[in-house]
Design an enzyme around this catalytic site. Structure first.
Site, PDB file in Angstrom:
ATOM      1  N   SER A 143     -10.545  -7.182   2.225  1.00 43.57           N
ATOM      2  CA  SER A 143     -10.659  -5.726   2.149  1.00 43.57           C
ATOM      3  C   SER A 143     -10.871  -5.219   0.727  1.00 43.57           C
ATOM      4  O   SER A 143     -11.146  -4.048   0.528  1.00 43.57           O
ATOM      5  CB  SER A 143      -9.420  -5.052   2.745  1.00 43.57           C
ATOM      6  N   LYS A 181      -3.887  -2.969  -2.433  1.00 46.90           N
ATOM      7  CA  LYS A 181      -4.832  -1.879  -2.203  1.00 46.90           C
ATOM      8  C   LYS A 181      -4.907  -0.983  -3.436  1.00 46.90           C
ATOM      9  O   LYS A 181      -4.062  -1.051  -4.336  1.00 46.90           O
ATOM     10  CB  LYS A 181      -4.392  -1.022  -1.009  1.00 46.90           C
TER      11      LYS A 181
END
Length: 223
Positions: A143, A181
């Site tokens: 991701s 993230k």
């Protein structure tokens, strides 16, 4: 001989990798050079590749490696024991008895249980780390590929419970799951943003997310 824009982009990429351990995104490069579109960045990168200053890492989205700097730029100091410049994204052996502890795996995708017991150690150039306590995690998932962070990379994290909006962080969700993230602060909410359009940004209340550290460098083990 590089054009002014080619040199500006090369030095910007070099400084960003030196500061963060990862190459900047195309949007960040476009903004830094004040260009109207990303197509101009693509042309500059292609030109730098053809001249041997830059390399795109194969099969890795938007992961760049600076091979050399222009003669007019200040030379990069080589790491101890090396005779030539190496980029900030480097391959290092694992299993060393000294260095930074690897505390298991961190998900760059669907969160997994994180910060397990020490599974090994890894070394990293001191000039990438700065002061403070650091630990390492092996990345699982895709991701963050557009931030140059790939499955199997090792990220070096500085322990901290605070971070600025835009920092790439280790975020602990609901005290049991962690993920890697980009942090975005949206009013009273916290958004954990992927760097891959296949993943949605996840938004939480501030009481559900605890920052455990922020990215300061990355190590890539070449096969």
């Amino acid at each position: 001989m590089l054009t002014a824009k080619q040199k500006e982009l090369l030095l910007y990429i070099h400084e960003r990798i030196k500061e963060t351990g990862v190459s900047p995104s195309f949007d960040e490069m476009k903004e830094a050079l004040d260009l109207a579109s990303k197509s101009g960045i693509h042309r500059l990168i292609t030109a730098l590749e053809e001249r041997g200053f830059l390399r795109r890492l194969p099969h890795r989205a938007r992961a760049l490696e600076v091979l050399k700097l222009p003669d007019s730029a200040a030379p990069a100091a080589p790491p101890k024991g090396r005779g030539a410049f190496r980029p900030s994204v480097v391959g290092e052996p694992r299993g060393s008895s000294s260095g930074i502890p690897i505390l298991g795996q961190i998900a760059a995708g669907v969160p997994i249980e994180a910060l397990q017991h020490e599974v090994g150690r890894v070394s990293a150039p001191e000039d990438l780390l700065g002061s403070g306590d650091h630990f390492a995690l092996e990345v699982k998932g895709d991701s963050m590929i557009q931030a140059g962070i790939l499955d199997g990379d090792v990220v070096i994290i500085k322990r901290t419970d605070t971070a600025d909006s835009g920092d790439i962080v280790v975020a602990l969700i609901d005290a049991e799951e962690a993920t890697l993230k980009r942090l975005r602060k949206r009013g009273n909410s916290i958004a954990l943003e992927a760097a891959n359009p296949a993943y949605e940004t996840r938004i939480f209340g501030p009481d559900r997310v605890r920052i455990q550290g922020k990215l300061v460098a990355m190590i890539r083990r070449y096969s």
